[in-house]
Scaffold this motif. Sequence first.
Motif, short mmCIF file in Angstrom:
data_model
loop_
_atom_site.label_atom_id
_atom_site.label_comp_id
_atom_site.label_asym_id
_atom_site.label_seq_id
_atom_site.Cartn_x
_atom_site.Cartn_y
_atom_site.Cartn_z
N THR A 11 0.86 -1.11 -0.12
CA THR A 11 -0.06 0.15 0.10
C THR A 11 0.82 1.23 -0.14
O THR A 11 0.49 2.30 -0.80
CB THR A 11 -0.94 0.03 1.16
OG1 THR A 11 -1.56 -1.35 1.33
CG2 THR A 11 -1.90 1.07 1.19
N LEU A 23 -4.35 7.73 6.91
CA LEU A 23 -5.22 6.55 7.11
C LEU A 23 -5.44 5.97 8.37
O LEU A 23 -6.34 5.80 9.11
CB LEU A 23 -5.12 5.43 6.28
CG LEU A 23 -5.49 5.69 4.65
CD1 LEU A 23 -5.23 4.80 3.80
CD2 LEU A 23 -7.05 6.50 4.43
N LEU A 44 -11.48 -1.06 3.87
CA LEU A 44 -11.11 0.03 4.94
C LEU A 44 -9.93 -0.32 5.63
O LEU A 44 -8.81 0.08 5.62
CB LEU A 44 -11.95 0.73 5.73
CG LEU A 44 -13.25 1.58 4.99
CD1 LEU A 44 -14.32 1.95 5.78
CD2 LEU A 44 -12.57 2.53 4.22
N SER A 47 -6.78 -1.60 3.85
CA SER A 47 -6.17 -0.13 3.33
C SER A 47 -5.47 0.69 4.35
O SER A 47 -4.61 1.53 3.81
CB SER A 47 -7.11 0.65 2.63
OG SER A 47 -8.03 -0.18 1.72
N LEU A 49 -6.95 1.67 7.39
CA LEU A 49 -7.56 2.72 8.46
C LEU A 49 -7.38 2.03 9.81
O LEU A 49 -7.28 1.08 10.27
CB LEU A 49 -8.96 2.35 8.07
CG LEU A 49 -9.88 3.37 8.89
CD1 LEU A 49 -9.87 4.79 8.53
CD2 LEU A 49 -11.35 2.91 8.94
N VAL A 223 -11.25 6.07 1.20
CA VAL A 223 -9.86 6.22 1.40
C VAL A 223 -9.42 6.88 0.44
O VAL A 223 -8.67 7.98 0.80
CB VAL A 223 -9.26 4.78 0.94
CG1 VAL A 223 -7.71 4.96 0.85
CG2 VAL A 223 -9.52 3.60 1.80
N ARG A 224 -9.89 7.35 -0.75
CA ARG A 224 -9.26 8.51 -1.71
C ARG A 224 -9.51 9.65 -1.08
O ARG A 224 -9.01 10.87 -0.98
CB ARG A 224 -9.91 8.17 -3.02
CG ARG A 224 -9.15 6.98 -3.88
CD ARG A 224 -9.76 7.15 -5.34
NE ARG A 224 -10.93 6.93 -5.50
CZ ARG A 224 -11.67 5.62 -5.62
NH1 ARG A 224 -10.76 4.64 -5.69
NH2 ARG A 224 -12.98 5.47 -5.86
N LEU A 227 -7.70 10.51 1.79
CA LEU A 227 -6.11 10.67 1.47
C LEU A 227 -6.34 12.36 0.99
O LEU A 227 -5.08 13.14 1.00
CB LEU A 227 -5.67 9.84 0.31
CG LEU A 227 -5.44 8.42 0.87
CD1 LEU A 227 -5.04 7.74 -0.48
CD2 LEU A 227 -4.37 8.40 1.81
#
Length: 231
Positions: A11, A23, A44, A47, A49, A223-224, A227
């Motif tokens: 990631t 995140l 999430l 990724s 979080l 997520v996007r 960020l």
Amino acid sequence: MIAETGIFDRTEKLIGKSGLEKLRNARVILFGVGGVGSFVAEGLIRSGLGFLTIVDKDIIDPTNLNRQIMANVKTIGKKKVEVMARRLIAINPLCIVHPMHECYTPENSDKFHLEDYDYVVDAVDMVTAKIDLAVKCQDNKVPLISCMGTGNKLDPSLFGITDIYETSVCPLAKVMRKELRNRGIKSLKVLYSREEPIIRETPPGSIAFVPSVAGLLIAGEVVRDLLKAED
């Protein structure tokens, strides 16, 4: 640092250490841990979080096995949020997962403290809850994404993320547009399908690869957005 565990080495190649840190420090609350919501949660946490509250009052039953990621023959009869929390912590032991065996309603909305979160995800079925979440998130200036209908559909390639007032076809979105307009809500980010329902039954029909795709699309959008958020 969360990246130091090695879990998120791949990631980090995409979003960098600063992205992972964003995140890790973000707080998300997810309402509904069913066919869509369980994959939102999984996406999430995988990724990176750092904090996720999951809210659902349901118990796992045999009809969940065809589409909910935490459902199997050994988890039937158990609380969805508790099973999901254990699964997520087993994936990333550094994350904090707060399970709430509750049903969101306009009457009990104060107990969820939406203002404490960086993002809210609505993956519930009840229209009254969806509308109230939209109103409360607008009042608290908290980003929200709401999932429209995923049942009675077979083609996940027809999902899209847009504003509620740009939707068509989806019966749930039609109801939401009217109710939100009546309440002065001018915008709401939603995931919806352009596919006409294959059947029109209640409870709706479902298949493994439709709600799962919806959930991962929502997770990706969250997520996007996190960020891109200002520090």
